[in-house]
Design a protein around this motif. Structure first.
Motif, PDB file in Angstrom:
ATOM      1  N   PHE A  89       0.832  -1.201   0.000  1.00 41.28           N
ATOM      2  CA  PHE A  89       0.000   0.000   0.000  1.00 41.28           C
ATOM      3  C   PHE A  89       0.866   1.250   0.000  1.00 41.28           C
ATOM      4  O   PHE A  89       2.017   1.232   0.430  1.00 41.28           O
ATOM      5  N   SER A  91       0.748   3.874   1.907  1.00 40.59           N
ATOM      6  CA  SER A  91       1.267   4.300   3.221  1.00 40.59           C
ATOM      7  C   SER A  91       1.716   3.103   4.066  1.00 40.59           C
ATOM      8  O   SER A  91       1.555   3.091   5.277  1.00 40.59           O
ATOM      9  N   HIS A  93       1.301   0.694   5.829  1.00 40.39           N
ATOM     10  CA  HIS A  93       0.435  -0.074   6.713  1.00 40.39           C
ATOM     11  C   HIS A  93       1.189  -1.188   7.428  1.00 40.39           C
ATOM     12  O   HIS A  93       0.774  -2.344   7.417  1.00 40.39           O
ATOM     13  N   LEU A  95       2.537  -2.728  11.134  1.00 42.42           N
ATOM     14  CA  LEU A  95       2.138  -2.644  12.539  1.00 42.42           C
ATOM     15  C   LEU A  95       3.227  -1.864  13.271  1.00 42.42           C
ATOM     16  O   LEU A  95       4.383  -2.301  13.313  1.00 42.42           O
TER      17      LEU A  95
ATOM     18  N   PRO B 318      -6.355   0.785   9.977  1.00 44.71           N
ATOM     19  CA  PRO B 318      -5.443   0.300   8.924  1.00 44.71           C
ATOM     20  C   PRO B 318      -4.858  -1.066   9.268  1.00 44.71           C
ATOM     21  O   PRO B 318      -4.728  -1.927   8.392  1.00 44.71           O
ATOM     22  N   VAL B 322      -5.047  -4.355   6.957  1.00 45.28           N
ATOM     23  CA  VAL B 322      -3.908  -5.150   6.502  1.00 45.28           C
ATOM     24  C   VAL B 322      -4.091  -6.605   6.888  1.00 45.28           C
ATOM     25  O   VAL B 322      -3.837  -7.525   6.095  1.00 45.28           O
ATOM     26  N   ASP B 411      -6.361   4.398   1.548  1.00 45.41           N
ATOM     27  CA  ASP B 411      -5.521   5.519   1.975  1.00 45.41           C
ATOM     28  C   ASP B 411      -6.363   6.777   2.020  1.00 45.41           C
ATOM     29  O   ASP B 411      -7.011   7.141   1.056  1.00 45.41           O
TER      30      ASP B 411
END
Ligand code: ATP
Ligand code: MG
Lengths: 246, 412
Positions: A89, A91, A93, A95, B318, B322, B411
Motif C-alpha cells: 500500500f 502508506s 500499513h 504494525l 489500517p 492489513v 488511503d
C-alpha cells in the motif's frame, strides 16, 4: 491468470450513487508487469481492489486461473488472498509496535498452518529486499523507503503468484522509488511473479512493460512498451548518497 | 482440528502482543476492573470479620439461652427501673421453670447499678445478684479463686465474684481475691475473679460486674425483696429455642393466672436467637450493599474497557485492513479483539484479586477482626471481571470485524 469481463462497480452512499467502474474487460497473464494509470478518481484503486479480492464488483465476471471467484464467500476470498496474493500500500500499513520480521510474518498468522520454517522465510524475504540488517527494527526506526521494502517483503513471504501495489512509490523519494521498483522488476524477471501496480507517476509507468490507462471507469488504452526502463540502471546513475561518499 | 487449534494459538499470541505493546493504554483499561475486584474482595473479608465478631460475642453470652424479663423492665433498663414496676417474677417461678422438661437450668437474677469500694477506691459497677448456677449458664470460668456455690447461697454468705474490668479499676493489676469489697457499708469477701469476656453486641462491658449470691443480695442489700428482674433459662437441647420459649410462656401464664387470651403477658421473653437474627439481617443488608457497589464499579470498569477498545479499533483500522488483506477472516478479527478483552479482564481481575487479598491480610493483621482470606470471593470476582471484559469487549470486537478490507485499508 486473471480475466475480468464487464466489471462494474457502483458505490451507493445514501441516495448518491457513484459509478466507479463502467464495464472493464481486463486480462493479466502470468508474468505480466503492468501499471494502471489514469487521472484521479478514474477507478484505478477500485479495479485493483477487485482484482486483489479486497472488494466485490457490482456486476461482471472474474476468473482467477479459470475459476469464477465473484460468488465465493468472504472466508474463501480471505484464503485466496492469504495464499496466492501479496499487497503493498501507498502508506505501508505496517504494525507500528512490531519489528520488521514480525511484520513480514503477519500473513502466516492467518495461513491454514504455521510453516515450521516461517522465521527462515521471513529472513529470506527481508534479505531479498536488502534489509537483512534491519530484522529487529520497528517501523518508527526505519526510513520511508525501508518501510516500503518491509511491506514488499511481507507481500512476498508467502511466495504468492501475484503482487498488487497501490501507489507503492507515492510516498517515496526518487532513490527509494528506484529501490522498490528494482525489487519488483527482479521478482518479475527472476521469479516470474505477476506484478500489478497503480501509479500516478509517468516515470514509474516507464519502468513497466505494460500500461493500462483508465478514464472515468473505462479502459482508454492498453499498451506494451518493448523496452521498459531498468530501475537498477537508474539507481546506479544517481549521484552517490551522502553516507556512501563518506 | 489441529489447524483450528493452531490458528487459535496464533490469534492468542497476536492478542497478547496487541495488549502488551500498548502498556499504558492496557493498564488504564484494566485499572477499573482491578480496583473493583480488590474492593469487592476487601469488603467481603471485612463483612465476614464483623459478622464473626458479633457471633463470637453472642456465643460468649450463651446462644442457647432464653431470658424472661419481668414486664416493664426492659433488658437494658435493669439498672434504672424501680422495684415497684417489676414484681411479676419470683425465685419460685425459676424453680418451677427449672423442673420443666427440656430445661437444664433456670436462674433468677437481679442486675442493678451499684456504688462499691475497695482499698480506698470507690466506683460504680453492675451488681449481678444470682445463685451459683449463673456461672454455668453464662459460661464463666474463674481466672482466680473459686466461684461461690450452693452452701454460700443457702447460708446467704457475704461473698462476691469480681469481673476483671472492675478489679482493674479498684486495685489495678493486683489481685482482689481474699480481699474485701464494701457495698452499702457492709464488707464482702472476694472469692474469685472472672476470666475476661469482653463486650456484648450492645457494647456493654461484661467484665465490669460484681456477682453475689441471690439470698445474700435479697436479704442484705435489697431489704428483703422477694421478686427478681429476670430468669435466665438454659435448655438441654431437646427443644428448639423458639419452642422452649413457647413452653416457658405457657407455664408462666398459668402460674401468673393469666388464663384469658386477652390478658397480656406480665413478662417479656428474649432469646439470643433474636440478636443473631438482627445481626444476620444487617449482614444481609451489608452484602447487598457490597453487591450493589461491586456491580456499579464493575459496570463502570466494563464501560472503561469498552471505551478504550473502541478508540483502539478506530485507531487500528489500517491494521485491521492489513490483517484482512493478508488473509484474516472476519471471525479471526472478532476472536483477536475478544481475546484482547479477555486478557485485559484476566489481568485486571488477577491484579485486583491479589490486591484485595493482600489488603484483607493487612487489615486482619492490624485490626481485631478475624476472618479467613476470601479466596472464593476473589475467584468469583475474577470470573465476573472476565465476563464483564468479554461482554463489553464484544461490541468493539464486532465493530472491528465488520470493517471491510477496502474501507479499512483505503488511503485517506
Ligand atoms: N467507498 C466509496 N464510496 C463512494 N464512492 C467511492 C468509494 N470509493 C471510491 N469511490 C469513488 O469511486 C471513484 C473511483 O475511486 P478510486 O479510488 O478507484 O479512484 P482512483 O483512480 O484510485 O483515484 P486516486 O488516483 O485519487 O487514488 C471515485 O469517484 C471515488 O470518489
Ligand atoms: Mg487510488
Amino acid at each position: 491468470m486473471i480475466q475480468l469481463r464487464g466489471i462494474t462497480k457502483i458505490y451507493a452512499t445514501g441516495k448518491v450513487t457513484t459509478p466507479a467502474l463502467l464495464g472493464v474487460d481486463l486480462d493479466m497473464a502470468r508474468g505480466d508487469f503492468a501499471a494502471i494509470m489514469g487521472p484521479s478518481g478514474s477507478g484505478k484503486s477500485t479495479v485493483m481492489h477487485i482484482m486483489g479480492l479486497l472488494d466485490r464488483p457490482t456486476d461482471g465476471s472474474y476468473l482467477l486461473e479459470g475459476q469464477e471467484v465473484t460468488g465465493l464467500s468472504d472466508d474463501g476470498l480471505a484464503a485466496l488472498r492469504n495464499q496466492r496474493m501479496g499487497f503493498v500500500f501507498q502508506s505501508f500499513h505496517l504494525l507500528p509496535t512490531a519489528t520488521a520480521l514480525k511484520n513480514v510474518l503477519l500473513p502466516f498468522v492467518y495461513s491454514p498452518r504455521y510453516p515450521a520454517d516461517a522465521e527462515e522465510r521471513g529472513r529470506r524475504a527481508l534479505t531479498a529486499v536488502g534489509l537483512e540488517h534491519r530484522l529487529h527494527h520497528r517501523p518508527g526506526e526505519l526510513s520511508g523507503g525501508e518501510c516500503q521494502r518491509v511491506a514488499v517483503a511481507r507481500a512476498l513471504v508467502t511466495d504468492p503468484e501475484v503482487i498488487f501495489a497501490d501507489e507503492p512509490t507515492g510516498n517515496l523519494d526518487r532513490r527509494s522509488t528506484y529501490e522498490v521498483m528494482a525489487i519488483l522488476q527482479r521478482l518479475n524477471r527472476d521469479e516470474g511473479k505477476t506484478v500489478v501496480l497503480v501509479t500516478h507517476d509517468n516515470h514509474v509507468g516507464e519502468m513497466c512493460r505494460r500500461v493500462v490507462r483508465l478514464v472515468y471507469g473505462r479502459i482508454e488504452s492498453d499498451t506494451v512498451a518493448p523496452q521498459p526502463l531498468d530501475a537498477i540502471a537508474l539507481l546506479a546513475a544517481l549521484p552517490p548518497r551522502e553516507e556512501d561518499r563518506r | 482440528m489441529p489447524a483450528l487449534g493452531g490458528r487459535l494459538g496464533r490469534l492468542t499470541a497476536t492478542a497478547w502482543e496487541g495488549v502488551a505493546s500498548r502498556r499504558m493504554r492496557s493498564g488504564l483499561a484494566a485499572l477499573g476492573l482491578m480496583v473493583g475486584v480488590a474492593a469487592v474482595v476487601l469488603m467481603v473479608a471485612i463483612g465476614q470479620g464483623t459478622r464473626n465478631q458479633v457471633l463470637d460475642q453472642v456465643t460468649a453470652l450463651g446462644s442457647d439461652l432464653v431470658t424472661v424479663w419481668a414486664a416493664k423492665s426492659a433488658p437494658t433498663g435493669a439498672r434504672t427501673t424501680t422495684s415497684k414496676d417489676k414484681v411479676s417474677l419470683s425465685p419460685a417461678d425459676a424453680q418451677a421453670l427449672g423442673r420443666m422438661q427440656g430445661v437444664r437450668h433456670a436462674v433468677p437474677g437481679i442486675n442493678r447499678g451499684q456504688r462499691v469500694s475497695a482499698q480506698g477506691v470507690t466506683t460504680d459497677t453492675t451488681l449481678v445478684v444470682a445463685p451459683p448456677e449463673i456461672f454455668a449458664v453464662e459460661g464463666h470460668l474463674p481466672a482466680e479463686g473459686q466461684f461461690y456455690g450452693e452452701r454460700e447461697e443457702r447460708q446467704a454468705q457475704r461473698v462476691v465474684v469480681v469481673g476483671p474490668s472492675l478489679r482493674q479499676r479498684l486495685a489495678g493489676d493486683a489481685s482482689l481475691v481474699g480481699q474485701t469489697i464494701e457495698i452499702k457499708k457492709q464488707h464482702f469477701l472476694v472469692v474469685a475473679e472472672l476470666a475476661p469476656k469482653g463486650l456484648d453486641p450492645n457494647g456493654n462491658d461484661l467484665d465490669d460486674r460484681l456477682y453475689l449470691p441471690l439470698r445474700t443480695g435479697l436479704s442484705r442489700l435489697l431489704g428483703g425483696r422477694r421478686h427478681v428482674d429476670y430468669i435466665t433459662v438454659q435448655g438441654d437441647g431437646s427443644y428448639a429455642l423458639d419452642q422452649l420459649q413457647e413452653e416457658i410462656r405457657a407455664l408462666l401464664r398459668q402460674r401468673h393466672r393469666l388464663t384469658e387470651p386477652d390478658q397480656r403477658d406480665d413478662f417479656n421473653i428474649h432469646t439470643q436467637l433474636e440478636t443473631i437474627q438482627t445481626q444476620e439481617e444487617s449482614s444481609r443488608l451489608f452484602s447487598s450493599l457490597i453487591t450493589g457497589v461491586a456491580g456499579i464499579s464493575l459496570l463502570v470498569a466494563g464501560i472503561g474497557i469498552m471505551a478504550v477498545m473502541l478508540i483502539g479499533v478506530r485507531e487500528r483500522t489500517p491494521e485491521i485492513g492489513v490483517r484482512r488483506a493478508v488473509g484474516a477472516r472476519r471471525r479471526d478479527i472478532l476472536i483477536h479483539f475478544l481475546l484482547e478483552a479477555l486478557i485485559l479482564g484476566l489481568g485486571g481481575g488477577l491484579a485486583g484479586a491479589a490486591l484485595g487479598l493482600g489488603l484483607a491480610g493487612l487489615v486482619r493483621r492490624f485490626s481485631d477482626l478475624s476472618y479467613a482470606l476470601p479466596w472464593s470471593a476473589a475467584g468469583v470476582a475474577l470470573l465476573v471481571s472476565l465476563t464483564i471484559a468479554v461482554v463489553f469487549g464484544l461490541w468493539p470486537a464486532r465493530r472491528a470485524a465488520s470493517l471491510t478490507p477496502v474501507e479499512a485499508v483505503r488511503d485517506a
